[in-house]
Design an enzyme around this catalytic site. Structure first.
Site, mmCIF file in Angstrom:
data_model
loop_
_atom_site.group_PDB
_atom_site.id
_atom_site.type_symbol
_atom_site.label_atom_id
_atom_site.label_comp_id
_atom_site.label_asym_id
_atom_site.label_seq_id
_atom_site.Cartn_x
_atom_site.Cartn_y
_atom_site.Cartn_z
ATOM 1 N N GLY A 119 83.868 74.190 4.112
ATOM 2 C CA GLY A 119 83.629 73.834 5.553
ATOM 3 C C GLY A 119 84.196 74.971 6.389
ATOM 4 O O GLY A 119 83.951 75.240 7.504
ATOM 5 N N GLU A 122 81.699 77.609 6.543
ATOM 6 C CA GLU A 122 80.586 77.129 7.670
ATOM 7 C C GLU A 122 81.028 77.134 9.071
ATOM 8 O O GLU A 122 80.281 77.481 9.971
ATOM 9 C CB GLU A 122 80.259 75.636 7.058
ATOM 10 C CG GLU A 122 79.317 75.628 5.720
ATOM 11 C CD GLU A 122 79.420 74.533 4.914
ATOM 12 O OE1 GLU A 122 78.200 74.047 4.606
ATOM 13 O OE2 GLU A 122 80.452 73.793 4.847
ATOM 14 N N GLU A 142 81.440 74.189 -3.348
ATOM 15 C CA GLU A 142 81.033 72.645 -3.263
ATOM 16 C C GLU A 142 80.437 72.245 -4.709
ATOM 17 O O GLU A 142 80.781 71.249 -5.072
ATOM 18 C CB GLU A 142 80.065 72.390 -2.236
ATOM 19 C CG GLU A 142 80.608 72.451 -0.950
ATOM 20 C CD GLU A 142 80.735 73.959 -0.136
ATOM 21 O OE1 GLU A 142 81.116 73.713 1.054
ATOM 22 O OE2 GLU A 142 80.421 74.707 -0.743
#
Length: 268
Positions: A119, A122, A142
Site C-alpha cells: 500500500g 500504491e 502481496e
C-alpha cells in the site's frame, strides 16, 4: 496556519500536517509500525486531503514518512481475519482515498524516505511526482500473502513502468531500490537521504511559482486524458486551454513575458 488547519493538525495521531507558505507537508507518523496503513491512518489521510482540497491558500502538497518507512504496507494484523466482503470493502476504502489524492486539483509530490511496499508503493503512485531518498525501497509483495495489490497497484504500476515490468514486480514480489526505481520510471529523481525534503520543497516551490490555474488544468488534462483515446484527450485539452485563456493569470503571464519582467500570479 489558520485555525481550522491547526485544529485538524492537533487532532491527528498517526500523521502530521504542517504548512510552510503555500505548501502543506503531510508526514506519515507511525514509525514503530513503519507507517503501516491502519484504519485510523486511512481516516486521518482522508480528513487531511478533504481539507486541503478546499484550502485556497494551499497550492501544493508534499507527502513523506517519519523514520525508516514511507509506508511499509497495509496493516496485515488488521487484514488477517478478513473474508471476501471485508477484503473488497477495505480495497474500496483505500482506492477511494488514493483516487482523492490522485484527483486533487493541486500538485502532490511523494518524498519517499524509506520502505514503500504494498500500500505504500500504491500511495506513492497516487501522487503526481515521486522523489526518492537513496534509502527508499519499493515493491508490491502481496502475492507472498496470497492476495493481489488492491489499492491501485495493478492499474497504476503498469501505467508508470509498462506492463512487462509491472507483471514481473507483482508476480515475484521483488523489492526495487531507489536507483532501479528511477531507471524503470517509477520515480522521477533520487537524492541523498538528508536532502530529500529540501529537494521536494525546491521542486514544489518551482511548481507553485507558476500560474496555479494552469497547473490545476494541466493535471486534470493529463489524468483524464489517460483514461480516454487520443482524440478525446485532445478535445479535453482544447476545452481546458480555453478556460485558462479567460483568466487574469493568463493576461498577467503574457504581459509579464512581453515586458520582460517576472509574473505575479493571483490564482484567478
Amino acid at each position: 496556519m489558520c485555525e481550522t488547519c491547526k485544529a485538524l493538525a492537533d487532532s491527528l495521531e498517526n500523521t502530521r500536517l504542517e504548512v510552510e507558505g503555500a505548501i502543506a507537508i503531510v508526514t506519515m507518523d507511525r514509525p514503530k509500525a513503519l507507517n503501516a496503513l491502519s484504519d485510523k491512518t486511512l481516516n486521518e489521510l482522508d480528513r487531511i486531503f478533504t481539507y486541503l482540497a478546499g484550502a485556497e491558500e494551499i497550492l501544493g502538497i508534499i507527502l513523506t514518512g517519519e523514520g525508516k518507512g514511507f509506508v511499509a504496507g497495509a496493516d496485515i494484523s488488521q487484514m488477517q481475519p478478513y473474508g471476501p466482503s471485508e477484503g473488497r470493502a477495505y480495497a474500496d476504502r483505500a482506492q477511494t482515498l488514493f483516487n482523492k489524492i490522485e484527483g486533487i486539483e493541486k500538485p502532490v509530490i511523494a518524498a519517499v524516505n524509506g520502505y514503500a511496499l504494498g500500500g505504500g508503493c500504491e500511495l506513492a503512485m497516487s501522487c503526481d511526482i515521486r522523489i526518492a531518498s537513496e534509502k527508499a525501497v519499493f515493491g508490491q509483495p502481496e502475492a507472498n500473502l496470497g492476495v493481489i495489490p488492491c489499492f491501485g497497484g495493478t492499474q497504476r504500476l503498469p501505467r508508470l513502468v509498462g506492463t512487462g515490468i509491472a507483471k514481473e514486480l507483482i508476480y515475484t514480489g521483488r523489492q526495487v531500490k531507489a536507483a532501479e526505481a528511477k531507471e524503470i520510471g517509477l520515480v522521477n529523481q533520487v537524492v541523498p537521504a538528508d536532502a530529500l525534503l529540501d529537494a521536494a520543497k525546491d521542486m514544489m516551490n518551482a511548481i507553485t511559482g507558476k500560474a496555479p490555474i494552469a497547473i490545476r488544468y494541466s493535471k486534470v488534462a493529463i489524468n483524464r486524458g489517460m483514461d480516454v483515446d487520443l482524440r478525446a484527450g485532445l478535445e479535453l485539452e482544447k476545452d481546458l486551454a480555453a478556460l485558462t485563456f479567460g483568466t487574469e493569470d493568463k493576461q498577467e503571464g503574457m504581459d509579464a513575458f512581453l515586458a520582460k519582467r517576472p509574473a505575479v500570479f493571483k490564482n484567478r
